[in-house]
Write an enzyme that holds these catalytic residues in place. Structure first.
Site, PDB file in Angstrom:
ATOM      1  N   LYS A 160       0.858  -1.184   0.000  1.00  0.00           N
ATOM      2  CA  LYS A 160       0.000   0.000   0.000  1.00  0.00           C
ATOM      3  C   LYS A 160       0.891   1.230   0.000  1.00  0.00           C
ATOM      4  O   LYS A 160       2.023   1.161   0.466  1.00  0.00           O
ATOM      5  CB  LYS A 160      -0.867   0.023   1.266  1.00  0.00           C
ATOM      6  CG  LYS A 160      -2.054   0.944   1.171  1.00  0.00           C
ATOM      7  CD  LYS A 160      -3.143   0.293   0.343  1.00  0.00           C
ATOM      8  CE  LYS A 160      -4.504   0.870   0.601  1.00  0.00           C
ATOM      9  NZ  LYS A 160      -5.537  -0.159   0.402  1.00  0.00           N
TER      10      LYS A 160
HETATM   11  N1  GLU Z   1      -7.339   0.054  -2.799  1.00  0.00           N
HETATM   12  C1  GLU Z   1      -8.155  -1.107  -2.961  1.00  0.00           C
HETATM   13  C2  GLU Z   1      -8.135  -1.936  -1.696  1.00  0.00           C
HETATM   14  O1  GLU Z   1      -7.937  -1.430  -0.620  1.00  0.00           O
HETATM   15  C3  GLU Z   1      -7.816  -1.887  -4.216  1.00  0.00           C
HETATM   16  C4  GLU Z   1      -6.426  -2.434  -4.285  1.00  0.00           C
HETATM   17  C5  GLU Z   1      -6.052  -3.026  -5.629  1.00  0.00           C
HETATM   18  O2  GLU Z   1      -6.895  -3.103  -6.510  1.00  0.00           O
HETATM   19  O3  GLU Z   1      -4.883  -3.401  -5.760  1.00  0.00           O
HETATM   20  O4  GLU Z   1      -8.385  -3.105  -1.711  1.00  0.00           O
END
Ligand code: GLU
Length: 424
Positions: free
Chosen positions: A109
């Protein structure tokens, strides 16, 4: 009636959830040591020229929690509250999300500590591009694959793609478009990715309703956050089931509509005005009144630490579907469990986003384009399977669904470590 409440850090919440699951399942102590740390933490300070000519410094993060199951995967958020503790937590949850949905991704992240609404479009583009450049080879299509998250969207993903590809030798560009997911469809994005997180939330609600013999069409719900996740959940619950949306809260405030709120019209209104407040036919309510809305389902789809020891007792619902990551603290969880309020935990409930990111990644690798029908059907299958797995674990360990989801993830990862062993 606001009182100050001590809330632990988001990563401390992750640790408590992890410890509870690891204790209950008896996770191998060595693997426990590995998973309780993040693998890499990249912090970049980078300069960007503002429209008036001066240079501003920004801080950005990418935390890579674990990649035993596949490339690091997870969103990038642009928010003033972004900090290393939060990104660490969100990266860890991504590892669990990939494991429970059985997709070949690890967890990562990132984000920039910034209020994106304070910058022009041109500034935001330069900030995004310079951040991508600063991350350099810490991201990559087979290594670490970003996606949208809070305050980021397909346009921002297109800038990341373009910047990343520009740094590669020309011959490598065409086969590297899966460096980021959540791209605009014209740029290699997948049909159905935009609504995917919301769609996944609705599929989990559908599974819950089947188990409970609950009629969604007669149900009422309210939503916190009206960004990508909240607005899609709100629309799909109405469009596909005819359920009634009663209240919505976003950064501008909260609104209540006693005869229901039309989520399509609200989406158009928010696009135009920038927030939900003032939507015709609704009254403004305060945060506590919003949380106390009498309804069947509450769908938090904004930020972390919303359902706490203080706020959980305000809720008047039967079920909570966590569209957001980490909206409930461990104290909030304890209260909900004692009260018998059902909860579909974030790593299951909102996993539709990363699942369709996986489909986008696959389509890019294979130079394919799947139809919306195909994407939706594959997503539903993934969510239904994950839901059933977690229901089974919850029964087997006689535990709450969050702990069951964590156990399911840890079991999957434990097995891979046991088979591969630790180098050297
Ligand atoms: N930000 C989204 C989540 O928290 C999607 C992450 C992604 O598609 O890699 O799951």
């Amino acid at each position: 009636m606001k009182t100050t409440e001590q809330i632990s850090s988001v990563y401390a919440n992750v640790t408590r959830q992890f410890d509870k699951a690891a204790d209950l399942m008896g996770l191998d102590p060595n693997i426990r040591k590995i998973l309780s740390k993040t693998t890499n933490e990249i912090v970049v300070n980078f300069p960007v020229r503002m429209d008036d000519g001066h240079i501003k410094m920004f801080i950005g993060y990418r935390v890579q929690h674990n990649n035993i199951l596949g490339p690091y995967k997870g969103g990038l958020r642009f928010h003033p509250a972004v900090n290393i503790d939060e990104i660490r937590a969100l990266a860890t949850w991504m590892t669990w999300k990939g494991a429970i949905t059985n997709i070949p991704f690890g967890g990562g992240k990132g984000g920039i500590q910034i209020d994106p609404f304070k910058f022009s479009k041109a500034e935001l583009e330069r900030i995004t591009r310079r951040f991508t450049y600063a991350l350099g080879n810490n991201i990559g299509p087979e290594y670490d694959v970003p996606a949208p998250d809070v305050n980021t969207n397909s346009r921002i993903m297109a800038w990341i793609l373009d910047t990343y590809l520009s740094t590669l030798p020309p011959s490598e560009r065409a086969r590297s478009t899966h460096v980021v997911t959540g791209k605009p469809v014209e740029v290699g994005g997948s049909l159905g990715r935009d609504k995917a997180t919301g769609q996944g939330v609705v599929f989990t609600i559908e599974e819950w309703a089947k188990d409970r013999k609950f009629d969604i069409s007669k149900s009422t719900y309210f939503v916190q956050g009206f960004g990508n996740v909240g607005s899609w959940v709100a629309r799909l619950m109405k469009k596909d089931y005819g359920a009634t949306l009663l209240a919505v809260e976003d950064v501008t405030g909260a609104i209540y509509g006693k005869d229901g709120i039309d989520p399509e019209k609200l989406t158009a209104y928010v696009r135009d005005k920038g927030g939900v407040v003032g939507f015709p036919g609704t009254e403004a309510i305060d945060h506590e009144t919003f949380l106390g809305t009498q309804a069947d389902i509450f769908i938090p789809s904004a930020l972390e630490n919303q359902i706490t020891a203080r706020t959980a007792p305000l809720l008047n619902v039967r079920m909570i579907a966590e569209g957001a990551n980490g909206p409930t603290t461990p104290e909030g969880d304890e209260y909900l469990q004692a009260k018998g309020i059902d909860l579909i935990p974030d790593i299951l409930c909102n996993s539709g986003g990363v699942v369709v990111s996986y489909f986008e990644w696959l389509q890019n690798k294979r130079s394919e384009r799947w139809s919306l029908k195909e994407v939706d059907a594959k997503l539903r299958k993934k969510i239904v399977e994950a839901y059933a797995d977690i229901r089974e674990v919850a029964g087997e360990y006689d535990t709450d669904w969050r702990t069951a989801a964590n156990i399911k993830a840890l079991k999957t990862i434990e097995l891979v470590y046991q088979e591969r062993g630790i180098y050297p």
